[in-house]
Each structure stands twice: as C-alpha cells, then as structure tokens.
Design an enzyme around this catalytic site. Structure first.
Site, short mmCIF file in Angstrom:
data_model
loop_
_atom_site.label_atom_id
_atom_site.label_comp_id
_atom_site.label_asym_id
_atom_site.label_seq_id
_atom_site.Cartn_x
_atom_site.Cartn_y
_atom_site.Cartn_z
N LYS A 133 0.85 -1.19 0.00
CA LYS A 133 0.00 0.00 0.00
C LYS A 133 0.89 1.24 0.00
O LYS A 133 2.04 1.19 0.43
CB LYS A 133 -0.89 0.06 1.26
N ASP A 143 0.23 -11.34 1.12
CA ASP A 143 -1.19 -11.12 0.84
C ASP A 143 -1.40 -10.45 -0.52
O ASP A 143 -2.35 -10.75 -1.25
CB ASP A 143 -1.84 -10.21 1.90
N ILE A 216 0.72 -17.17 3.80
CA ILE A 216 1.23 -18.19 2.88
C ILE A 216 0.07 -18.77 2.06
O ILE A 216 0.22 -19.08 0.87
CB ILE A 216 1.97 -19.29 3.65
N GLY A 217 -1.10 -18.86 2.68
CA GLY A 217 -2.29 -19.30 1.94
C GLY A 217 -2.62 -18.37 0.79
O GLY A 217 -2.91 -18.82 -0.33
N TRP A 218 -2.58 -17.06 1.05
CA TRP A 218 -2.81 -16.10 -0.04
C TRP A 218 -1.82 -16.35 -1.18
O TRP A 218 -2.18 -16.32 -2.37
CB TRP A 218 -2.62 -14.67 0.46
#
Length: 380
Positions: A133, A143, A216-218
């Site tokens: 950002k 993310d 880590i999932g993202w």
C-alpha cells in the site's frame, strides 16, 4: 461440469446456500453498507468457481447483485480511490471479467480498466515489486500477490497481451519469493521491508519474524490462479511452478499430523497459544487440489489432500439444525502496520480476534470445497 443435483448435498453447495441466506448483501453489516473491500472478492470468487462447476445461474446472479452495488453505469466504483494505491482494492476486479462475459455490459470492462490504471502509477520497490500500500512504503506482503497478480494477468491476457507486460506479473512472484523465503524451512515470511526501517523487519534480511498461515495461503492461491492463466511457454512459467511446489513441500512438513490442517503460526504447532486456523487451511487445500488437478503436483499428493480436506470439515465446520454451515476458528485480521501492537511477533498473531464465518475464511472454504469436489468428480 458437475450436475447441480450431484452437488446440492456437498459442502460447496451447502456453504454457498448458507452465505446467500445469511448475507444476501455481502456489503451490508449491522445495517450499514460496507466499503469496497477485498473480502467480498474472496467469497464471490468461490461463487464464481461453483457457478463454473455447476452452471447454476443463482451463483452468477449472487455475484452480479453484490458487485452492482459498487459498479456504476459509467464504470466508476463506489468507495474506490485510486490515489490510495492499495493493492487490496484490486481483488474484486477479478469478478469483472466473468460479469462482462456473461452480461456484455460495458460497465464491467470500464471498471476493470479503472482498476488496471492503478497499476500504472502504483509505487514499487527498486526491483519493480508493487508496494502493498501507499501507506506501507517499500514493503512486499504475501497477501498482495493474491490481491493483485491474478487480476493483473487476466486483464493483460485479454486486453494487453504483450509478453513484456506478462513478465511484470511473473516478476512479482519471483521477487516476493526471493525476499521472503526462509532457506531453513522453505516457508515464506509474511512480509519484507526493502528499507529495513519497519519495527518488525530484520536489520539484515528485511524480513518479518514469523510465518503466518493465511499469508502463505494467499500466496499459494495466487500462484495456482496465475499458473492456470499463464501460457506454459512463458519463460517464467517453470520458475513459478518451482516456487509453488517448493512452498507446498514446505507446508506439507508442517501439516498437523492428527487433524491434517495448519496452525495460525505455521511452524509453531506445539507452542502455547497457537491454534489450528480455518482460513489458512482452506487456502492451502484449494491450492493443493488445484495443483493436483492441473498437474503441477503429482497424484502422490492425494493422500495429503484427502487428509487436509477431511480436517477442514472435522476441525472447523458445524452444521446447524437449519442446515446452515458455520466455519469456526478464523483469524479476523493480521497486519504489519498501523499501530505498535502489529509487530509481527508470535504473541501478536495468536492474540488477534478469532471469528466465526469471517468472509475471508468462508470464501476460501468455498473455493477449497468446490475445487476438491470437482477434482473428485473428475476422477470418478
């Protein structure tokens, strides 16, 4: 394609029905309209995947109904401000492609154009990675790869298919892995600060101090979604496959042996306060199933997937007497900025609120269920 009758009693359809009944307006909470938020895109990508798998128009209509609150006839987006340069704000843009194809309404193309324009001026690190950002300068967060890269790639393939621009997408993953990967575990740290000035950044590596499961999932969800779109002759295709398989191998090492799912802080399963977390586990299951279906992971991974999928249901799901699906043990949010408490420490990650039916978790669970059930149907 799955027949609607064959999936109505499976978890994907039951979860989608629960979401539609509980929250017909995803953007409305406690009587107030929400802002343009990436959460909606996570849920609605699950609906899009289920629509693709079943052909059931109710899922497409739910996507359109919720996005039409934001997307105006001239392509402007209610609540979106480009000047914020927030990579999260691109996630809902992924839905514009399917809406445009299905309806032919030009407003969805114009909205996609608007969001794509953000990346022209979005600030970058010295090597060309997008900042997470504007207010988080010189930082890469895992993310952000899910929020921005699949949208960026699909837009380019449709409307700006120059190979040099496709390289800009693949570069995001290569740079992210380069700066966040831990050689000892193969896991990826949540974030990296190029300037090494953030309170959470290591003075030498710039890395944040822990491996947060959802981050880590993202990342692995972003990888499988991008690899599905990226031409396999692209010079970086193999590099991204290697990053994916390397990361999945590391996650496999830390899969909880009893439940089959993953902890909030991935590598600290035995540490006091840690817990099995639903959104991260759902994201990893989605990436596993899709990786197997599309051939980046061999079929020898199926027992790992089956154990993990069974764990999602047994560890996190409770079905009410009315047939509604509730998803427990979702970390509500975990960031690295905004206040001194968000320092990336172990104590920080385990202290964040745990929520039932958080949209990020529900969306990831819906994606995981649809992908797994589609894979199992294809095998049958």
């Amino acid at each position: 394609m799955l027949e609607t009758k064959s999936v109505k009693d499976l978890w994907a359809a039951k979860t989608a029905a629960s979401i539609m009944e509980r929250t017909p307006k995803l953007y409305e909470e406690n009587g107030h309209h929400g802002k343009w938020s990436y959460d909606y895109g996570v849920v609605l990508k699950g609906f899009e995947r289920l629509w693709q798998a079943t052909g059931d128009e109710q899922y497409a209509q739910y996507i359109q109904y919720n996005m039409d609150y934001f997307v105006q006839d001239d392509g402007s987006v209610r609540g979106y401000r480009m000047e914020e340069h927030n990579i999260d704000h691109l996630n809902n843009g992924k839905l514009m492609f399917g809406l445009y194809d299905r309806t032919g309404k030009v407003k969805y193309k114009l909205a996609a154009d608007l969001l794509r324009e953000q990346l022209v001026t979005h600030p970058r690190t010295s090597e060309g990675a997008f900042w997470h950002k504007q207010v988080y300068p010189y930082q890469i967060w895992l993310d952000g790869l899910y929020m921005g890269a699949p949208f960026y790639l699909e837009y380019l393939i449709r409307w700006e298919p120059e190979e040099e621009l496709l390289n800009d997408v693949t570069k995001q993953f290569i740079l992210c892995a380069k700066h966040t990967r831990d050689d000892a575990t193969g896991l990826l740290y949540h974030a990296w600060d190029e300037k090494r000035v953030q309170p959470w950044s290591h003075s030498v590596t710039g890395q944040s101090p822990n491996f947060w499961g959802r981050s880590i999932g993202w990342f692995v969800m972003a990888l499988v979604d991008v690899l599905e779109l990226l031409p396999n002759h692209h010079p970086d295709y193999r590099k991204l496959v290697d990053i994916f398989t390397d990361t999945m191998a590391a996650l496999r090492t830390y899969q909880d042996t009893t439940s089959g799912v993953w902890h909030q802080v991935v590598n600290e399963g035995d540490r006091k306060g840690n817990y099995l977390e639903a959104s991260a586990s759902s994201m990893i299951v989605y990436a596993l199933a899709k990786g197997i279906r599309l051939g980046w992971l061999p079929r020898e991974w199926e027992p790992v997937l089956n154990h993990a999928y069974a764990g999602l249901i047994s560890e996190f799901v409770m079905e009410t007497n009315q047939g509604w699906v509730n998803l427990y043990k979702n970390c509500q949010v975990a960031g690295l900025g905004g206040d001194t408490r968000r320092d990336g420490s172990y104590a920080y990650y385990i202290s964040e609120p745990i929520k039932t039916n958080d949209q990020k978790g529900l969306g990831a669970f819906l994606l995981a269920c649809t992908e797994y059930e589609y894979l199992m149907h294809a095998k049958a």
